[in-house]
Design an enzyme around this catalytic site. Sequence first.
Site, short mmCIF file in Angstrom:
data_model
loop_
_atom_site.label_atom_id
_atom_site.label_comp_id
_atom_site.label_asym_id
_atom_site.label_seq_id
_atom_site.Cartn_x
_atom_site.Cartn_y
_atom_site.Cartn_z
N TYR A 265 -9.94 8.92 -3.99
CA TYR A 265 -11.19 9.07 -4.75
C TYR A 265 -11.38 10.53 -5.19
O TYR A 265 -11.75 10.80 -6.33
CB TYR A 265 -12.40 8.62 -3.92
CG TYR A 265 -12.36 7.14 -3.54
CD1 TYR A 265 -11.82 6.19 -4.41
CD2 TYR A 265 -12.85 6.71 -2.31
CE1 TYR A 265 -11.79 4.84 -4.06
CE2 TYR A 265 -12.83 5.36 -1.97
CZ TYR A 265 -12.28 4.44 -2.84
OH TYR A 265 -12.25 3.11 -2.50
N LYS B 207 -9.05 12.70 -5.66
CA LYS B 207 -8.03 12.97 -6.67
C LYS B 207 -8.50 12.52 -8.06
O LYS B 207 -8.22 13.15 -9.08
CB LYS B 207 -6.77 12.20 -6.26
CG LYS B 207 -5.48 12.70 -6.77
CD LYS B 207 -4.30 11.96 -6.11
CE LYS B 207 -4.31 10.47 -6.33
NZ LYS B 207 -3.13 9.78 -5.84
N GLN C 92 0.84 -1.21 0.00
CA GLN C 92 0.00 0.00 0.00
C GLN C 92 0.87 1.26 0.00
O GLN C 92 2.05 1.20 0.35
CB GLN C 92 -0.91 0.02 1.24
CG GLN C 92 -1.97 -1.07 1.20
CD GLN C 92 -2.82 -1.12 2.47
OE1 GLN C 92 -2.51 -0.47 3.46
NE2 GLN C 92 -3.87 -1.91 2.44
C1 LIG Z 1 -7.17 2.84 -0.12
C2 LIG Z 1 -6.18 2.15 -1.03
C3 LIG Z 1 -6.92 1.50 -2.21
C4 LIG Z 1 -5.19 3.20 -1.58
O1 LIG Z 1 -4.26 2.56 -2.39
P1 LIG Z 1 -2.70 2.82 -2.13
O2 LIG Z 1 -1.93 2.10 -3.16
O3 LIG Z 1 -2.41 2.45 -0.72
O4 LIG Z 1 -2.62 4.39 -2.26
P2 LIG Z 1 -1.72 5.29 -3.23
O5 LIG Z 1 -0.28 5.03 -2.89
O6 LIG Z 1 -2.13 5.12 -4.63
O7 LIG Z 1 -2.17 6.77 -2.79
C5 LIG Z 1 -2.19 7.12 -1.46
C6 LIG Z 1 -2.48 8.62 -1.37
O8 LIG Z 1 -3.11 8.85 -0.11
C7 LIG Z 1 -2.31 9.74 0.64
N1 LIG Z 1 -2.45 9.30 2.01
C8 LIG Z 1 -1.79 8.32 2.65
N2 LIG Z 1 -2.25 8.19 3.90
C9 LIG Z 1 -3.24 9.11 4.04
C10 LIG Z 1 -4.10 9.47 5.10
N3 LIG Z 1 -4.06 8.83 6.27
N4 LIG Z 1 -5.02 10.46 4.88
C11 LIG Z 1 -5.08 11.10 3.70
N5 LIG Z 1 -4.28 10.80 2.65
C12 LIG Z 1 -3.37 9.80 2.83
C13 LIG Z 1 -0.93 9.60 0.07
O9 LIG Z 1 -0.17 10.76 0.33
C14 LIG Z 1 -1.23 9.46 -1.40
O10 LIG Z 1 -1.61 10.70 -1.94
P3 LIG Z 1 -0.96 11.30 -3.29
O11 LIG Z 1 -1.15 10.28 -4.36
O12 LIG Z 1 -1.75 12.56 -3.54
O13 LIG Z 1 0.48 11.51 -2.99
C15 LIG Z 1 -5.35 1.06 -0.26
O14 LIG Z 1 -4.57 1.68 0.73
C16 LIG Z 1 -6.22 0.00 0.34
O15 LIG Z 1 -6.60 -0.95 -0.35
N6 LIG Z 1 -6.54 0.13 1.64
C17 LIG Z 1 -7.33 -0.86 2.35
C18 LIG Z 1 -8.69 -1.09 1.71
C19 LIG Z 1 -9.46 0.20 1.47
O16 LIG Z 1 -9.43 1.12 2.27
N7 LIG Z 1 -10.21 0.21 0.36
C20 LIG Z 1 -11.11 1.30 0.06
C21 LIG Z 1 -12.41 1.08 0.77
S1 LIG Z 1 -13.65 2.25 0.31
#
Ligand SMILES: CC(C)(COP(=O)(O)OP(=O)(O)OC[C@H]1O[C@@H](n2cnc3c(N)ncnc32)[C@H](O)[C@@H]1OP(=O)(O)O)[C@@H](O)C(=O)NCCC(=O)NCCS
Length: 181
Positions: free
Chosen positions: A143, A145, A103
Amino acid sequence: MTLIVGQLCRLRPIRRSNAMVSIGWRNNPAIRNAVMGYRFPVTETMEDRWYDQVLAEQSGRRATFAIEENIDGVFIGFVHLTEIDWPSRAAQFGIVIGDTSRQCRGIGSEASRLALRYAFDTLNLDRLELRVSEPNTRARHIYQKLGFREEGRLRRAAFIDGVAIDVMVMGILREEFADER
Ligand SMILES: CC(C)(COP(=O)(O)OP(=O)(O)OC[C@H]1O[C@@H](n2cnc3c(N)ncnc32)[C@H](O)[C@@H]1OP(=O)(O)O)[C@@H](O)C(=O)NCCC(=O)NCCS
């Protein structure tokens, strides 16, 4: 067998042999809470049945893809379009990067972008909708973004980790998609 290729990841059809990996994600409390998933222990039989259900619905009411990281081909998550309503050209969107070590490396954003492109350019859908818990700020950030907008708040709609939380309804119309081609 890859269908859609990005810079970091690719989307391919799901494989029943992946069930023993995905069952681990479904039983991981952090993932389960983030996706507001099934609260009871998921057995191997239940996971197998989920694959049966996905395969039965695939192409009619749903398109579920497995996400693989390009660098090593490892299966790390799912992205879904579900409840496809063809007359309304609308569907529900969902994503999970189940392998938590992968992630926050840009893959969730890219896989979502690829799936949105597929929804709008290949399936000709007009609207996608999702529900996300208010505390899941990381998911809400990606989302927003991509162009999703908050359309509503379901007050105290989920009970997660001892706390009643609000659930946000978010939606995107095809012209709102902030694609970065
Ligand atoms: C949510 C999820 C799909 C995001 O995918 P990811 O590969 O981890 O995220 P990315 O690396 O593409 O992007 C993360 C972004 O969030 C930001 N971010 C990280 N932690 C954050 C937080 N606590 N609050 C806000 N933004 C945050 C990062 O800075 C990054 O932003 P940027 O692209 O503008 O720099 C993934 O973490 C996941 O599967 N999580 C568990 C399941 C989940 O939550 N699914 C969605 C349910 S509705």
